[in-house]
Scaffold this motif. Structure first.
Motif, PDB file in Angstrom:
ATOM      1  N   ARG A  39      15.463  25.199   0.787  1.00  0.00           N
ATOM      2  CA  ARG A  39      14.787  26.154  -0.105  1.00  0.00           C
ATOM      3  C   ARG A  39      15.756  26.565  -1.191  1.00  0.00           C
ATOM      4  O   ARG A  39      16.268  25.712  -1.890  1.00  0.00           O
ATOM      5  CB  ARG A  39      14.212  27.306   0.679  1.00  0.00           C
ATOM      6  N   ALA A  40      16.097  27.843  -1.342  1.00  0.00           N
ATOM      7  CA  ALA A  40      17.025  28.277  -2.393  1.00  0.00           C
ATOM      8  C   ALA A  40      18.464  28.382  -1.892  1.00  0.00           C
ATOM      9  O   ALA A  40      19.339  28.836  -2.613  1.00  0.00           O
ATOM     10  CB  ALA A  40      16.575  29.621  -2.951  1.00  0.00           C
ATOM     11  N   ARG A  41      18.735  27.922  -0.670  1.00  0.00           N
ATOM     12  CA  ARG A  41      20.081  27.996  -0.080  1.00  0.00           C
ATOM     13  C   ARG A  41      20.796  26.658  -0.232  1.00  0.00           C
ATOM     14  O   ARG A  41      20.342  25.629   0.255  1.00  0.00           O
ATOM     15  CB  ARG A  41      19.980  28.361   1.410  1.00  0.00           C
ATOM     16  N   PHE A  42      21.941  26.679  -0.934  1.00  0.00           N
ATOM     17  CA  PHE A  42      22.764  25.481  -1.062  1.00  0.00           C
ATOM     18  C   PHE A  42      23.390  25.178   0.291  1.00  0.00           C
ATOM     19  O   PHE A  42      23.950  26.061   0.938  1.00  0.00           O
ATOM     20  CB  PHE A  42      23.857  25.697  -2.119  1.00  0.00           C
ATOM     21  N   VAL A  43      23.298  23.922   0.731  1.00  0.00           N
ATOM     22  CA  VAL A  43      23.819  23.524   2.042  1.00  0.00           C
ATOM     23  C   VAL A  43      25.105  22.720   1.907  1.00  0.00           C
ATOM     24  O   VAL A  43      26.113  23.038   2.536  1.00  0.00           O
ATOM     25  CB  VAL A  43      22.764  22.720   2.839  1.00  0.00           C
ATOM     26  N   ALA A  44      25.088  21.670   1.087  1.00  0.00           N
ATOM     27  CA  ALA A  44      26.262  20.793   0.993  1.00  0.00           C
ATOM     28  C   ALA A  44      26.145  19.898  -0.227  1.00  0.00           C
ATOM     29  O   ALA A  44      25.071  19.711  -0.780  1.00  0.00           O
ATOM     30  CB  ALA A  44      26.362  19.924   2.243  1.00  0.00           C
ATOM     31  N   HIS A  45      27.296  19.336  -0.624  1.00  0.00           N
ATOM     32  CA  HIS A  45      27.288  18.268  -1.613  1.00  0.00           C
ATOM     33  C   HIS A  45      27.870  17.028  -0.941  1.00  0.00           C
ATOM     34  O   HIS A  45      28.711  17.116  -0.058  1.00  0.00           O
ATOM     35  CB  HIS A  45      28.054  18.639  -2.885  1.00  0.00           C
ATOM     36  N   VAL A  46      27.364  15.884  -1.384  1.00  0.00           N
ATOM     37  CA  VAL A  46      27.762  14.605  -0.803  1.00  0.00           C
ATOM     38  C   VAL A  46      28.115  13.687  -1.955  1.00  0.00           C
ATOM     39  O   VAL A  46      27.457  13.696  -2.984  1.00  0.00           O
ATOM     40  CB  VAL A  46      26.592  13.998   0.008  1.00  0.00           C
ATOM     41  N   GLY A  47      29.124  12.892  -1.791  1.00  0.00           N
ATOM     42  CA  GLY A  47      29.484  11.912  -2.798  1.00  0.00           C
ATOM     43  C   GLY A  47      30.513  12.448  -3.771  1.00  0.00           C
ATOM     44  O   GLY A  47      31.053  13.538  -3.596  1.00  0.00           O
TER      45      GLY A  47
END
Length: 76
Positions: free
Chosen positions: A47-55
Protein backbone atom coordinates in the motif's frame (compact mmCIF):
# COMPACT_ATOMS: atom_id res chain seq x y z
CA UNK A 1 -1.48 -13.32 2.17
CA UNK A 2 -0.91 -9.60 1.80
CA UNK A 3 -0.88 -7.56 -1.42
CA UNK A 4 2.36 -5.89 -2.49
CA UNK A 5 3.33 -3.90 -5.57
CA UNK A 6 6.74 -4.11 -7.18
CA UNK A 7 7.65 -1.09 -9.31
CA UNK A 8 10.32 -1.80 -11.95
CA UNK A 9 12.23 1.30 -13.02
CA UNK A 10 14.08 2.14 -16.22
CA UNK A 11 17.56 3.66 -16.05
CA UNK A 12 16.08 7.19 -16.33
CA UNK A 13 13.89 6.65 -13.27
CA UNK A 14 10.51 6.17 -14.94
CA UNK A 15 8.33 3.21 -14.01
CA UNK A 16 8.69 0.38 -16.53
CA UNK A 17 6.10 -1.91 -14.94
CA UNK A 18 3.95 -2.39 -11.86
CA UNK A 19 3.72 -6.00 -10.72
CA UNK A 20 1.28 -7.33 -8.14
CA UNK A 21 2.76 -9.76 -5.61
CA UNK A 22 0.91 -11.77 -2.97
CA UNK A 23 3.05 -12.91 -0.05
CA UNK A 24 2.78 -13.84 3.63
CA UNK A 25 5.73 -11.69 4.80
CA UNK A 26 7.81 -8.72 3.67
CA UNK A 27 10.81 -11.04 3.28
CA UNK A 28 8.88 -13.38 0.99
CA UNK A 29 7.63 -10.44 -1.10
CA UNK A 30 11.17 -9.04 -1.35
CA UNK A 31 12.47 -12.41 -2.55
CA UNK A 32 9.80 -12.54 -5.26
CA UNK A 33 10.58 -8.95 -6.27
CA UNK A 34 14.27 -9.85 -6.56
CA UNK A 35 13.45 -12.62 -9.04
CA UNK A 36 11.35 -10.16 -11.08
CA UNK A 37 14.01 -7.44 -11.18
CA UNK A 38 15.97 -8.77 -14.20
CA UNK A 39 18.76 -6.32 -13.40
CA UNK A 40 16.43 -3.33 -13.02
CA UNK A 41 15.92 -1.41 -9.80
CA UNK A 42 12.66 -2.45 -8.11
CA UNK A 43 10.86 -0.78 -5.24
CA UNK A 44 8.54 -2.95 -3.19
CA UNK A 45 5.53 -1.34 -1.52
CA UNK A 46 2.70 -2.59 0.66
CA UNK A 47 0.00 0.00 0.00
CA UNK A 48 1.64 3.32 1.01
CA UNK A 49 4.39 1.62 3.09
CA UNK A 50 7.82 1.29 1.48
CA UNK A 51 9.15 -2.23 2.11
CA UNK A 52 12.43 -2.66 0.22
CA UNK A 53 14.46 -1.85 -2.86
CA UNK A 54 16.01 -4.53 -5.02
CA UNK A 55 18.70 -4.24 -7.65
CA UNK A 56 21.14 -1.48 -8.49
CA UNK A 57 20.71 1.91 -6.81
CA UNK A 58 22.46 3.92 -9.55
CA UNK A 59 19.31 5.64 -10.82
CA UNK A 60 16.83 8.14 -9.39
CA UNK A 61 14.81 7.03 -6.36
CA UNK A 62 11.10 7.78 -5.97
CA UNK A 63 10.17 10.28 -3.28
CA UNK A 64 6.57 9.03 -3.23
CA UNK A 65 4.27 6.61 -5.01
CA UNK A 66 0.73 7.46 -6.03
CA UNK A 67 -1.62 4.52 -5.65
CA UNK A 68 -3.55 3.92 -8.87
CA UNK A 69 -5.96 1.28 -10.12
CA UNK A 70 -5.66 -2.29 -8.88
CA UNK A 71 -4.60 -3.46 -12.33
CA UNK A 72 -0.90 -4.17 -12.96
CA UNK A 73 0.80 -2.73 -16.02
CA UNK A 74 2.14 -4.85 -18.85
CA UNK A 75 5.93 -5.10 -18.90
CA UNK A 76 6.96 -3.91 -22.40
Amino acid sequence: MSPYRAYRFTSDGSVRATILIEADTDAEAAERAFHLSDGDRVELWSRARFVAHVGPMDGPVAASIQLLENEPTIDP
